[in-house]
Design a protein around this motif. Structure first.
Motif, PDB file in Angstrom:
ATOM      1  N   SER A  20       0.833  -1.201   0.000  1.00  0.00           N
ATOM      2  CA  SER A  20       0.000   0.000   0.000  1.00  0.00           C
ATOM      3  C   SER A  20       0.869   1.252   0.000  1.00  0.00           C
ATOM      4  O   SER A  20       2.042   1.221   0.405  1.00  0.00           O
ATOM      5  CB  SER A  20      -0.908   0.014   1.230  1.00  0.00           C
ATOM      6  N   THR A  23       2.056   2.110   3.506  1.00  0.00           N
ATOM      7  CA  THR A  23       3.183   1.286   3.970  1.00  0.00           C
ATOM      8  C   THR A  23       4.495   1.808   3.410  1.00  0.00           C
ATOM      9  O   THR A  23       5.496   1.933   4.126  1.00  0.00           O
ATOM     10  CB  THR A  23       2.984  -0.183   3.550  1.00  0.00           C
ATOM     11  N   SER A  51      -2.537  -1.300 -10.012  1.00  0.00           N
ATOM     12  CA  SER A  51      -3.168  -0.874  -8.777  1.00  0.00           C
ATOM     13  C   SER A  51      -4.244  -1.874  -8.379  1.00  0.00           C
ATOM     14  O   SER A  51      -5.054  -2.291  -9.217  1.00  0.00           O
ATOM     15  CB  SER A  51      -3.779   0.512  -8.958  1.00  0.00           C
ATOM     16  N   GLY A  58      -3.396  -1.887  -3.014  1.00  0.00           N
ATOM     17  CA  GLY A  58      -2.129  -1.185  -3.082  1.00  0.00           C
ATOM     18  C   GLY A  58      -1.543  -1.319  -4.470  1.00  0.00           C
ATOM     19  O   GLY A  58      -2.274  -1.444  -5.458  1.00  0.00           O
ATOM     20  N   TYR A  59      -0.222  -1.345  -4.535  1.00  0.00           N
ATOM     21  CA  TYR A  59       0.467  -1.436  -5.817  1.00  0.00           C
ATOM     22  C   TYR A  59       1.246  -2.741  -5.906  1.00  0.00           C
ATOM     23  O   TYR A  59       1.768  -3.251  -4.911  1.00  0.00           O
ATOM     24  CB  TYR A  59       1.425  -0.251  -5.991  1.00  0.00           C
TER      25      TYR A  59
END
Length: 307
Positions: A20, A23, A51, A58-59
């Motif tokens: 994320s 994070t 995404s 998140g990524y």
């Protein structure tokens, strides 16, 4: 700093399924908005970042995307990761951890490693390794007290050049300002290790410097033969792995090792005496006399305590 962060984020995404923005922002001490801009830059550079929506979103990197493994084989990568992991633990090295993350992107993913290396040691002062490593990297003089092989205590200042792990112990090699020459010091004998602010110029040395120890030739080596009884086998084998060994029906073992001047080798006496009744010297006979003298001297010290 931004470039380093971008490269680090790329490798983190390659090593994790989803991370994320919050994070990543917390780890790099930046705002989530900065992370969003970083992700845009990474996408523009050609990395397929996707995404993921939802609570655990998140990524991440698109499934199937792999780093080029042509430069290193999986065996090479796994071995490098193993060694770097141990170094990272010993020195608490953040840069080594970053290298590990990059290597993991091209290494085989094993649930359990099939090789581990532990370079840590309990025989040194807690901060001695980190002080010496900093002295080497930053070219700062290191001060300490040293107990030499003759049990003499001296104060030393060195310009540290490199750390070495050998014979199950850590050593530091550097220029000793007290002796005005290059010396090697065993860390277990170093006390009150202190990193100073005094700077020195980097040393230019060949890969192999001449040893400061006198050469030991085959002609001055002596056979030492001793019998080890069952209650001391493990310790004897740990210490003399390369010895000639002969096992006997009663479970004992005869060991033969070559030692340079055993009658003048306190390290050998200490080891043999540490086995207590678990070992008996057979050759040379003069070594038995040396050990008997050491035992009598020890008993006299305890007699003084009792009177």
């Amino acid at each position: 700093m931004k470039l380093e962060r971008l490269v680090s984020i790329i490798y983190k995404l390659l090593n994790n399924e989803v991370l994320s923005a919050s994070t990543l922002a917390e780890e790099y001490q930046v705002s989530p908005r900065t992370i969003y801009r970083d992700i845009d830059v990474i996408c523009a550079a050609g990395f397929p970042v996707v995404s993921h929506q939802g609570m655990n979103g998140g990524y991440g990197i698109m499934d199937g995307y792999k780093m080029d493994k042509s430069l290193l084989g999986s065996y090479d990568v796994d071995a490098l990761i193993t060694v770097l992991t141990s170094l990272s633990t010993v020195f608490n090295d953040v840069r080594a951890q970053g290298t590990i993350e990059r290597l993991q992107t091209i290494g085989e993913q094993h649930e359990r490693p099939n090789l581990t290396v532990d370079l840590n040691t309990y025989r040194t002062e807690p901060d001695s390794l980190s002080h010496l490593r900093a002295g080497i990297m930053e070219h700062h003089v290191v001060q300490f007290d040293y107990i030499n092989s003759k049990n003499e205590r001296t104060s030393r200042e060195i310009e540290p050049v490199r750390l070495q792990f050998k014979y199950r112990s850590w050593y530091v090699y550097g220029y000793c300002r007290s002796r005005r020459d290059y010396r090697e010091f065993r860390l277990s004998r170093m006390l009150n290790v202190h990193l100073t602010n005094r700077h020195f110029e980097a040393h230019v040395l060949s890969m192999e410097e001449p040893s400061t120890a006198p050469p030991v030739t085959q002609e001055i080596m002596t056979d030492v033969v001793f019998r080890v009884y069952p209650d001391a086998l493990a310790e004897a084998l740990d210490h003399f792995q390369q010895a000639d060994k002969q096992f006997h029906e009663d479970g004992s073992m005869t060991m033969r090792v070559q030692v340079h001047k055993p009658l003048q080798a306190p390290w050998l006496w200490s080891f043999l005496l540490s086995l207590g009744s678990g070992a008996e010297v057979l050759e040379p006979l003069a070594l038995r006399d040396v050990l008997e003298t050491q035992l009598r001297n020890a008993l006299r010290r305890y007699d003084k305590l009792n009177h």
